[in-house]
Design an enzyme around this catalytic site. Structure first.
Site, short mmCIF file in Angstrom:
data_model
loop_
_atom_site.label_atom_id
_atom_site.label_comp_id
_atom_site.label_asym_id
_atom_site.label_seq_id
_atom_site.Cartn_x
_atom_site.Cartn_y
_atom_site.Cartn_z
CG LEU A 19 0.34 4.96 29.65
CD1 LEU A 19 -0.28 5.51 27.99
CD2 LEU A 19 0.90 6.42 30.17
NE ARG A 526 7.17 -3.81 38.38
CZ ARG A 526 6.95 -4.56 38.06
NH1 ARG A 526 7.09 -5.64 36.93
NH2 ARG A 526 6.40 -5.46 39.19
CD GLU A 616 11.50 5.36 48.62
OE1 GLU A 616 11.52 4.34 48.17
OE2 GLU A 616 10.27 5.66 49.26
CG HIS A 653 18.75 -5.62 49.07
ND1 HIS A 653 19.48 -5.45 48.22
CD2 HIS A 653 17.21 -5.20 47.94
CE1 HIS A 653 19.14 -4.50 47.15
NE2 HIS A 653 17.30 -4.20 47.17
CG HIS A 706 15.80 -2.00 37.20
ND1 HIS A 706 16.19 -1.73 38.33
CD2 HIS A 706 14.01 -1.89 37.78
CE1 HIS A 706 15.76 -1.88 39.42
NE2 HIS A 706 14.35 -1.45 39.17
CB CYS A 738 16.75 -5.45 43.93
SG CYS A 738 16.84 -3.71 43.73
N1 GLN Z 1 14.03 -9.78 47.61
C1 GLN Z 1 13.23 -8.76 47.35
C2 GLN Z 1 13.38 -8.92 45.79
O1 GLN Z 1 14.45 -9.56 45.25
C3 GLN Z 1 13.94 -7.28 47.43
C4 GLN Z 1 12.71 -6.38 46.66
C5 GLN Z 1 13.47 -5.32 46.29
O2 GLN Z 1 15.14 -5.18 46.96
N2 GLN Z 1 12.88 -4.32 45.57
O3 GLN Z 1 12.49 -8.80 45.45
ZN ZN Z 2 16.22 -3.74 45.62
#
Ligand code: GLN
Ligand code: ZN
Length: 767
Positions: A19, A526, A616, A653, A706, A738
């Site tokens: 898919l 994804r 999460e 992050h 995204h 990110c």
């Molecule tokens: N250092 C990673 C990136 O920039 C962090 C990924 C993320 O936060 N999911 O891809």
């Molecule tokens: Zn991230």
């Protein structure tokens, strides 16, 4: 006769991600919409037949989705914001994709709906929008079409809908702080569900399933009344023809079980993995209404380990103490597990026998249902039960004494960095010599086809390691050059050597196993392929040091080292179940600590330790937040960086900025700087930062990565302006969200150019 078996939902991406491939092909113009539809139909048929062949009684339909089941629900209820309707696409799929991923083209330019994590999973849903202009009514026929599609194949499925309570609780009003559940809205939503129920009754469905996972969260004032008001209007539409299973998962519903039970559902689905004690206690206390079947969620929908039949049978028995009407079910949808262990020929038999993915879990469900009704003799004679028991007798894997010894030696000092942060921030400012509003990125840069092809060649042995390493170095060189050219302040090497970050670290740590094809949907098309924690974890050898040192040698600017933190590595892996998450996280923390100190010794002055997934896994119930999670997760992060020098700047992050409620815990990670994904959620987190007098310097993402659209300079400048209204300028960093690795080169560089230009404009306006 054995107990009824029920599956809450099945993975939809396909055994080989068919898919994903066809939809992405369509986006690129390589496939037609008809081809997408045909593949989707084939996949649905295949998945229904698999479940039928496994002897599942209640097979779900409408668990399929092109992008996200919450988005489908919003569309089904006609909660389609004007800005998407105005694009006036010819096909419903186009509208759906525009809502899911934004649209930039001849018809207009709109951003996507915000995206959030689906409860404590790594699956992301699109946040529905409801405002004064929303006209809630049943729109489209997807659930009915899919029910009929299965019926044509001779399979009478159990249609699944996300419930009205969960839908309303997840939705937001973009114009208001909080969505108001006024009477008009509640009635309209209830009427739409009642109409759907009546329709399924008419079509002849025996059962339907309404998912209300939001019930496992703490209730706010008015929530229970809202739930009752909705179902009081919806349930009469059954008209004695269709049975309704109220399905809950990811925790317990002890605080509303009494209410739910009194509403007279035909079935109540309870998660007997997560929150089993509370659910069982509620059952025992309030009993079960006559005619209601309890769907005992005993087959875990969120792990890859074999079900322990003895445990599941014990749970079913506990329910049977209260009512004879028990069905055996998955504890949640199987959406969150990979498709099948079939084809995982890289793992040996002795290992593989411990795993059950979606297809194998179907067999487990069948076995448990049969055994649940078997007498003692039949159980003794059961080969399935004997084989299952053998998996859990004795130790699966030997402990590593060196890891245990290191953990035993830790003291409080190992969890505390010196000196205090304010003092460090002063020293770091001197040492790093950065401008106001320093610009940086979160680490990765586009993983182009070329990069992936080169990695594939290495894997297949078509090129040797030296050739591959030289290739990666060229990528790093180019990436550094481009970053210097557009004028970013703190550079990154681009993470070209890693595919998935957690897999990459796992590969360099002792204790992990890897699959070939165990993909799980993360958002849209994804997928991720989490590694498996099999044994005790330790660092085998330095992991990133050579790459970071090389990158730093190629520039005069500050090069940021890039690591993944222990909580995230665990949360994005399949954890062991024979030791606690706390123990596994500490093992990981020590391994990453070794890497941090090696990076520092190699001359890296800024080290980012991503805790992308920390938020999460925050327990859904507030009472569990600290005791069951934060009290060990936050110290584990400190253990990673506590030994660095004061002038070494530690960044972290996080994906998604939904940490208003735990803002002090985030500060207690004691990083010097945090960047977080913010552009697709709202910016209320800035208020929390303001109110908590947050000490950590912070970079809220200023544009959404995204989506393929390129943000304008003006847009980013405005965003920075909003941030500066809430934060002290000396504490603000400027970065995108990110995950640049998922974007193309063509979008990435112009976007970053706009980011730097916007920052410069703001700096100029400040001086
Ligand atoms: N250092 C990673 C990136 O920039 C962090 C990924 C993320 O936060 N999911 O891809
Ligand atoms: Zn991230």
């Amino acid at each position: 006769m054995s107990a009824l078996t029920s599956v809450s939902g099945f993975p939809r991406v396909g055994q080989n991600r068919e898919l994903k491939k066809i939809i992405e092909g369509y986006w690129k113009g390589a496939n037609t919409l008809d081809e997408v539809r045909a593949t989707a139909k084939e996949l649905r048929a295949k998945h229904w037949r698999l479940q039928q062949a496994a002897g599942i009684d209640l097979i779900p339909s409408n668990d399929f989705s092109f992008y996200d089941q919450v988005l489908d629900t919003a569309i089904l209820l006609n909660a389609i914001p004007q800005r998407y309707q105005r694009l006036a696409f010819d096909n419903p799929e186009e509208t759906l994709f525009a809502m899911g991923r934004g649209y930039q083209g001849e018809k207009g330019d709109v951003t996507a709906l915000p995206m959030k994590k689906w409860f404590t999973t790594n699956y992301h849903y699109l946040v529905p929008e409801i405002d004064a202009a929303t006209d809630i009514r049943l729109n489209g026929t997807k659930p009915f079409d899919e029910y009929l599609e299965a019926k044509e194949l001779g399979i009478d499925t159990k249609p699944v809908l996300i419930g009205p309570y969960t839908f309303l609780k997840l939705a937001r009003d973009p114009q208001a702080q909080e969505l108001e559940f006024d009477k008009g809205l509640v009635n309209a939503v209830a009427a739409a569900y009642a109409e759907a129920l009546a329709k399924f009754a008419e079509l002849g469905a025996a059962w339907m399933q309404i998912d209300e996972p939001y019930l496992v969260l703490d209730k706010e004032p008015g929530d229970v009344e809202l739930f009752k008001a909705l179902y009081a209007k919806i349930l009469p539409a059954r008209d004695g023809k269709v049975k309704v299973l109220l399905n809950t998962y990811f925790g317990h519903i002890a605080d509303v079980y009494e209410t739910v039970n009194l509403l007279g559902f035909d079935g109540i689905g309870l998660d007997l993995n997560e929150g089993k004690d509370e659910n069982l206690a509620a059952l025992a206390q309030y009993g079960v209404a006559e005619g209601t079947v309890i769907f005992a969620g005993v087959v875990n929908g969120r792990n890859i380990w074999r079900n322990d039949y003895a445990v599941s049978l014990g749970l079913v028995d506990a329910v049977k103490q209260v009512t004879p009407n028990v069905a055996v079910s998955t504890a949640s949808s199987l959406l969150h597990v990979p498709f099948s262990t079939e084809g995982e020929n890289g793992l040996d038999e002795g290992v593989l026998k411990h795993f059950a993915f979606a297809v194998e879990k179907l067999g487990e469900l069948r076995d448990v249902a049969e055994l649940a009704d078997a007498d003692e003799d039949a159980k003794k004679a059961s080969a399935a039960l004997t084989a299952n028991q053998a998996l859990f007798d004795g130790t699966r894997v030997a402990a590593d004494p060196a890891v245990a010894a290191r953990l035993a030696q830790l003291t409080d000092a190992d969890f505390t960095r010196q000196p205090a942060r304010a003092e460090r921030q002063r020293l770091q400012r001197e040492a790093l010599d950065l401008p106001l509003l320093p610009t940086t990125t979160i680490g990765s840069f586009p993983q182009t086809r070329e990069v992936r092809a080169e990695r594939a060649k290495l894997r297949k042995g078509e090129i040797d390691q030296t050739t591959y390493d030289a290739f990666i170095k060229r990528q790093i060189d180019d990436c550094i050059k481009s970053q210097e050219e557009i004028g970013l302040d703190v550079l990154v090497h681009g993470e070209f050597e890693r595919n998935d970050m957690v897999e990459y670290f796992g590969q360099n740590l002792n204790g992990f196993l890897f699959t070939k094809n165990a993909w799980v949907q993360s958002y849209g098309t994804r997928c991720v392929k989490p590694p498996i924690v099999w044994g005790d974890v330790s660092r085998a050898n330095p992991i990133t040091v050579e790459w970071s040192a090389y990158a730093q040698s190629r520039t005069d600017r500050v090069m940021k080292g890039m690591l993944t933190g222990p909580v995230t590595i665990l949360n994005w892996s399949w954890p062991r179940e024979d030791i606690t998450h706390e123990q596994q996280t500490q093992q990981l923390a020590l391994a990453i600590r070794d890497e941090v100190l090696d990076l520092e010794a190699a001359g890296i002055k800024v080290i980012q330790i991503d805790e992308a997934a920390l938020r999460e896994k925050l327990p859904l119930r507030k009472t569990d937040w600290h005791a069951k999670y934060l009290d060990w997760a936050i110290p584990a992060f400190r253990l990673v960086h506590s030994a660095v020098k004061p002038a070494t700047q530690i960044h972290t992050h996080m994906c998604y900025s939904e940490f208003n409620d735990i803002i002090r815990d985030i500060d207690a990670m004691d990083a010097d700087v945090i960047s977080f994904e913010a552009s697709r959620g709202d910016l209320v987190v800035l208020d929390a930062i303001h109110e908590a007098e947050f000490e950590t310097e912070a970079g809220p993402g200023v544009y959404d990565i995204h989506s393929p659209r390129i943000p304008s300079e003006a847009e980013i400048e405005e965003r920075i302006g909003e941030i500066l209204k809430k934060m002290d300028v000396s504490k603000v960093w400027i970065n995108p969200d990110c995950g640049l690795k998922t974007r193309g080169v063509a979008e990435t560089w112009p976007s970053l150019e706009h980011l730097v230009a916007a920052t410069k404009a703001v700096r100029a306006s400040l001086s």
